[in-house]
Every structure is written in structure tokens, then in C-alpha cells.
Design a protein around this motif. Structure first.
Motif, PDB file in Angstrom:
ATOM      1  N   ILE A  39      -2.355 -13.381  14.303  1.00  0.00           N
ATOM      2  CA  ILE A  39      -1.130 -12.717  13.872  1.00  0.00           C
ATOM      3  C   ILE A  39      -1.513 -11.443  13.134  1.00  0.00           C
ATOM      4  CG2 ILE A  39       0.926 -12.932  12.432  1.00  0.00           C
ATOM      5  CD1 ILE A  39       0.727 -16.005  13.007  1.00  0.00           C
ATOM      6  N   THR A  40      -1.005 -10.293  13.619  1.00  0.00           N
ATOM      7  CA  THR A  40      -1.499  -8.989  13.177  1.00  0.00           C
ATOM      8  C   THR A  40      -0.424  -7.928  13.387  1.00  0.00           C
ATOM      9  OG1 THR A  40      -3.111  -7.249  13.763  1.00  0.00           O
ATOM     10  CG2 THR A  40      -2.537  -8.785  15.502  1.00  0.00           C
ATOM     11  N   ILE A  41      -0.507  -6.830  12.617  1.00  0.00           N
ATOM     12  CA  ILE A  41       0.377  -5.696  12.942  1.00  0.00           C
ATOM     13  C   ILE A  41      -0.289  -4.773  13.970  1.00  0.00           C
ATOM     14  CG2 ILE A  41       1.640  -5.735  10.753  1.00  0.00           C
ATOM     15  CD1 ILE A  41      -0.059  -3.280   9.888  1.00  0.00           C
ATOM     16  N   PHE A  42      -1.541  -5.048  14.348  1.00  0.00           N
ATOM     17  CA  PHE A  42      -2.256  -4.231  15.345  1.00  0.00           C
ATOM     18  C   PHE A  42      -2.777  -5.092  16.494  1.00  0.00           C
ATOM     19  CE2 PHE A  42      -3.191  -1.640  11.371  1.00  0.00           C
ATOM     20  CZ  PHE A  42      -2.254  -0.647  11.653  1.00  0.00           C
ATOM     21  N   VAL A  71       7.393  -5.040   7.759  1.00  0.00           N
ATOM     22  CA  VAL A  71       6.508  -6.171   7.456  1.00  0.00           C
ATOM     23  C   VAL A  71       5.967  -6.121   6.032  1.00  0.00           C
ATOM     24  CG1 VAL A  71       5.805  -6.545   9.855  1.00  0.00           C
ATOM     25  CG2 VAL A  71       4.521  -4.935   8.410  1.00  0.00           C
ATOM     26  N   ASP A  72       6.201  -4.996   5.314  1.00  0.00           N
ATOM     27  CA  ASP A  72       5.660  -4.860   3.957  1.00  0.00           C
ATOM     28  C   ASP A  72       6.739  -4.357   3.010  1.00  0.00           C
ATOM     29  OD1 ASP A  72       5.815  -2.344   5.181  1.00  0.00           O
ATOM     30  OD2 ASP A  72       4.189  -1.531   3.973  1.00  0.00           O
ATOM     31  N   ASP A  73       6.470  -4.493   1.714  1.00  0.00           N
ATOM     32  CA  ASP A  73       7.435  -4.055   0.698  1.00  0.00           C
ATOM     33  C   ASP A  73       6.681  -3.779  -0.597  1.00  0.00           C
ATOM     34  OD1 ASP A  73       9.857  -3.424  -0.517  1.00  0.00           O
ATOM     35  OD2 ASP A  73      10.872  -5.219   0.270  1.00  0.00           O
ATOM     36  N   ARG A  74       7.396  -3.154  -1.560  1.00  0.00           N
ATOM     37  CA  ARG A  74       6.744  -2.782  -2.819  1.00  0.00           C
ATOM     38  C   ARG A  74       6.501  -4.016  -3.686  1.00  0.00           C
ATOM     39  NH1 ARG A  74      11.484   0.459  -3.771  1.00  0.00           N
ATOM     40  NH2 ARG A  74      10.924   0.566  -5.974  1.00  0.00           N
ATOM     41  N   PRO A  75       5.400  -3.997  -4.440  1.00  0.00           N
ATOM     42  CA  PRO A  75       5.050  -5.183  -5.241  1.00  0.00           C
ATOM     43  C   PRO A  75       5.990  -5.384  -6.426  1.00  0.00           C
ATOM     44  CG  PRO A  75       3.467  -3.413  -5.658  1.00  0.00           C
ATOM     45  CD  PRO A  75       4.375  -2.929  -4.550  1.00  0.00           C
ATOM     46  N   GLY A  92       3.056  -1.035  -9.423  1.00  0.00           N
ATOM     47  CA  GLY A  92       1.661  -0.819  -9.050  1.00  0.00           C
ATOM     48  C   GLY A  92       1.545  -0.182  -7.684  1.00  0.00           C
ATOM     49  N   ALA A  93       0.312   0.186  -7.364  1.00  0.00           N
ATOM     50  CA  ALA A  93       0.063   0.936  -6.136  1.00  0.00           C
ATOM     51  C   ALA A  93       0.085  -0.002  -4.927  1.00  0.00           C
ATOM     52  CB  ALA A  93      -1.290   1.641  -6.227  1.00  0.00           C
ATOM     53  N   GLY A  94       0.342   0.579  -3.756  1.00  0.00           N
ATOM     54  CA  GLY A  94       0.195  -0.152  -2.508  1.00  0.00           C
ATOM     55  C   GLY A  94       1.389  -1.034  -2.188  1.00  0.00           C
ATOM     56  N   MET A  95       1.293  -1.657  -1.022  1.00  0.00           N
ATOM     57  CA  MET A  95       2.373  -2.488  -0.501  1.00  0.00           C
ATOM     58  C   MET A  95       1.858  -3.908  -0.275  1.00  0.00           C
ATOM     59  SD  MET A  95       5.023  -0.491  -0.254  1.00  0.00           S
ATOM     60  CE  MET A  95       6.173  -0.653   1.102  1.00  0.00           C
ATOM     61  N   VAL A  96       2.828  -4.835  -0.211  1.00  0.00           N
ATOM     62  CA  VAL A  96       2.492  -6.256  -0.038  1.00  0.00           C
ATOM     63  C   VAL A  96       3.148  -6.749   1.246  1.00  0.00           C
ATOM     64  CG1 VAL A  96       2.773  -8.564  -1.055  1.00  0.00           C
ATOM     65  CG2 VAL A  96       2.345  -6.583  -2.544  1.00  0.00           C
ATOM     66  N   MET A  97       2.482  -7.601   1.982  1.00  0.00           N
ATOM     67  CA  MET A  97       3.081  -8.140   3.209  1.00  0.00           C
ATOM     68  C   MET A  97       4.157  -9.157   2.854  1.00  0.00           C
ATOM     69  SD  MET A  97      -0.205  -8.317   5.733  1.00  0.00           S
ATOM     70  CE  MET A  97       0.666  -8.368   7.288  1.00  0.00           C
ATOM     71  N   LEU A 108      -4.939 -17.456  13.062  1.00  0.00           N
ATOM     72  CA  LEU A 108      -5.604 -16.509  12.165  1.00  0.00           C
ATOM     73  C   LEU A 108      -4.603 -15.440  11.736  1.00  0.00           C
ATOM     74  CD1 LEU A 108      -8.857 -16.116  14.308  1.00  0.00           C
ATOM     75  CD2 LEU A 108      -8.599 -17.469  12.215  1.00  0.00           C
ATOM     76  N   ILE A 109      -4.380 -15.323  10.443  1.00  0.00           N
ATOM     77  CA  ILE A 109      -3.467 -14.305   9.909  1.00  0.00           C
ATOM     78  C   ILE A 109      -4.298 -13.149   9.356  1.00  0.00           C
ATOM     79  CG2 ILE A 109      -1.702 -13.775   8.200  1.00  0.00           C
ATOM     80  CD1 ILE A 109      -0.938 -16.705   8.142  1.00  0.00           C
ATOM     81  N   CYS A 110      -4.058 -11.934   9.899  1.00  0.00           N
ATOM     82  CA  CYS A 110      -4.796 -10.756   9.446  1.00  0.00           C
ATOM     83  C   CYS A 110      -3.982 -10.036   8.389  1.00  0.00           C
ATOM     84  CB  CYS A 110      -5.049  -9.809  10.611  1.00  0.00           C
ATOM     85  SG  CYS A 110      -5.853 -10.614  12.012  1.00  0.00           S
ATOM     86  N   GLY A 111      -4.508  -9.985   7.170  1.00  0.00           N
ATOM     87  CA  GLY A 111      -3.867  -9.223   6.104  1.00  0.00           C
ATOM     88  C   GLY A 111      -4.075  -7.727   6.311  1.00  0.00           C
ATOM     89  N   ARG A 112      -3.137  -6.955   5.767  1.00  0.00           N
ATOM     90  CA  ARG A 112      -3.250  -5.484   5.689  1.00  0.00           C
ATOM     91  C   ARG A 112      -2.694  -5.079   4.346  1.00  0.00           C
ATOM     92  NH1 ARG A 112      -5.939  -1.537   9.021  1.00  0.00           N
ATOM     93  NH2 ARG A 112      -7.111  -3.026  10.249  1.00  0.00           N
ATOM     94  N   TYR A 113      -2.663  -3.785   4.068  1.00  0.00           N
ATOM     95  CA  TYR A 113      -2.139  -3.278   2.785  1.00  0.00           C
ATOM     96  C   TYR A 113      -2.901  -3.921   1.630  1.00  0.00           C
ATOM     97  CZ  TYR A 113       1.466  -2.458   6.284  1.00  0.00           C
ATOM     98  OH  TYR A 113       2.125  -2.123   7.435  1.00  0.00           O
TER      99      TYR A 113
END
Ligand code: 9D3
Length: 244
Positions: A6-9, A49-53, A57-62, A109-114
Motif C-alpha cells: 500500500i503506497t502513494i507511488f 492522503v495527508d493532513d497537518r499534524p 509543527g513541520a511536515g504532514m501526517v498520513m 506492507l504499508i509504505c509511509g511517506r511525509y
């Protein structure tokens, strides 16, 4: 054995499994590999698929919903599947874990990003959280490829005779000995005479010694877990004296 990734790519996986041992295992029907686009499991117009934490803080969370929906959809086919999250916070992947996975009928298999996944995914959806080592990658896709490759070669029938799993399990816990092939002399560099001698007992002893020597120099951590015979113990003492 079935791998669901499971992936966004999902396109990142086209081609990588089309070579060598993994390709042969697919062709022989020993494994199936399916990459699923996480965005197919969103329900909003923007396929987000992502949103602010929370907490800033910086970056995004799935987001949790698409991941839960994706795993639930895929797990319908494979209710006995283990759900593995690839993440820098995971336990270190190892040959032992690869062996354990190779005995399962199905892996998701879950692939994390962000910055990572919502913790409720890690806590309530996943059976295992795995890292492949202490270096920073851009996501879990390459680690997922590593897991598929390492697990596939352990499935009975996946290795040809030339790539016997027996030899690998034999030397388990030690680094490999040095290999040489023709010519016996290349630009003044000679292959060790013992390997050309035809004396197989002596060749075995030489290889064992070189394995231990290389492991002592480069990966002494491996030797601490390795069962060592009394004779080897003597060898190790000798080699230790020679190298210091
Ligand atoms: C600032 C904190 N970083 C965590 C160590 C952020 C961060 C870095 C890299 C968050 C996600 C990632 C993406 N990496 C993976 O998803 C990953 C990974 C890795 O980076 N190294 C080794 N194994 C793995 S498995 C998944």
C-alpha cells in the motif's frame, strides 16, 4: 505467498521485481505481488492522503482513514495476513524476521511517506513496525522492496541449484569468505594457491578461517551471537593476536 503493498507511488514498483530470483518466483507461481494506490481508498474530491499534524509543527501526517480502508479491503482476500508498517521507528528488519515472514501465507506492507502515519494506524492496524536500518530514506517504498526480496529468496523453490539456501544457512552468522575466479593471475594479482590446490579439506579450513577473520575485523557484533566450536575458538584467539 502474497505481498500487498500500500503506497502513494504504486508505479515505483513496476519493473523492480522483473529480474532474477523474484521474477522467477512470480513466474513459478510461488509469489504474487500487488501494489495498491492509497489514493484509491480516499473518499474526498482531492483524494487527500495527508493532513497537518495536531499540535503543530513541520511536515504532514498520513491520515488514518485511507490506510484503514486500504488494509481492510486488501485483508478481505487474505484474512490471515500480517500487516507490516515500514517506518524509521520500527524494529530492525533481519534475516530472522525474513525467515518468519517467509512462513506466512500473506503480507500487507504499508509504505509511509511525509513525517509518518497517524499513530492510531501504528497502534491498531499494524501487527509489526519495521525499519531496514539507521539511515534516513524518503519513504517506505524502497524498504518494502527490500522485504519482498529478502523474504522471496527464502520461499522453498525460489532459489535455483546454483543459489542454494543450504550454503547460506550454513554460514549464517558469519561474513562470507573471499571468492576468486579465472584467471589465476590478473595484472600481477594472484589468486590464493590453496584454492588451486584441489585439496578440499584444506580449502574448507581456509574459507572458514577467512570468514572468521573478516567477521572479526568488520562485524565483531555478529560473532557474539555465533555458536563457535572449540577449534574455532582457538582460531579466533590466533587471528585476534595477528590483527592487533
Ligand atoms: C525528523 C524525524 N524523521 C524520522 C527519523 C522523519 C522521517 C524521516 C524519514 C520520517 C519519515 C521518513 C521516511 N522513511 C521511511 O518511511 C522508512 C525508513 C527509513 O527512512 N529508514 C530505514 N527504514 C525505513 S522503513 C521506512
Amino acid at each position: 505467498m502474497r505481498f500487498d503493498i500500500i503506497t502513494i507511488f504504486p508505479e515505483i514498483f513496476s519493473g523492480v521485481f522483473d529480474f532474477g530470483i523474484v521474477r522467477r518466483a512470480v513466474e513459478a507461481g510461488l509469489i504474487e505481488i500487488h501494489a495498491h494506490d492509497l489514493r484509491d481508498f480516499t473518499s474526498d474530491k482531492h483524494r487527500q492522503v495527508d493532513d497537518r499534524p495536531f499540535g503543530g509543527g513541520a511536515g504532514m501526517v498520513m491520515k488514518p482513514e485511507p490506510l484503514f480502508r486500504a488494509v481492510e479491503s486488501v485483508a478481505n482476500r487474505s484474512p490471515e495476513a500480517s500487516v507490516v508498517l515500514l517506518s524509521p521507528q520500527g524494529r530492525l528488519f533481519s534475516q530472522r524476521l525474513a525467515e518468519e515472514y517467509s512462513r506466512k501465507p500473506s503480507l500487507i506492507l504499508i509504505c509511509g511517506r511525509y513525517e509518518g502515519v497517524d499513530e492510531r494506524v501504528a497502534e491498531h492496524l499494524v501487527s509489526d513496525e519495521i525499519s531496514i536500518g539507521d539511515y534516513v530514506l524518503s519513504g517506505g517504498e524502497i524498504p518494502a522492496m527490500v522485504v519482498v526480496d529478502a523474504v522471496t529468496r527464502l520461499i522453498p523453490g525460489a532459489l535455483g541449484c546454483g543459489e542454494s539456501a543450504k550454503r547460506e544457512s550454513f554460514s549464517q552468522g558469519l561474513l562470507d569468505y573471499p571468492h576468486y575466479t579465472r584467471p589465476a593471475e590478473f595484472r600481477d594479482l594472484r589468486a590464493p594457491d590453496v584454492l588451486l590446490s584441489g585439496n578440499h579439506a584444506e580449502i574448507e579450513r581456509w574459507r572458514r578461517r577467512k570468514s572468521i577473520e573478516k567477521t572479526l575485523r568488520r562485524r565483531p557484533d555478529l560473532l557474539r551471537d555465533h555458536a563457535i566450536s572449540e577449534a574455532e575458538d582457538k582460531d579466533i584467539e590466533k587471528i585476534l593476536k595477528e590483527i592487533e
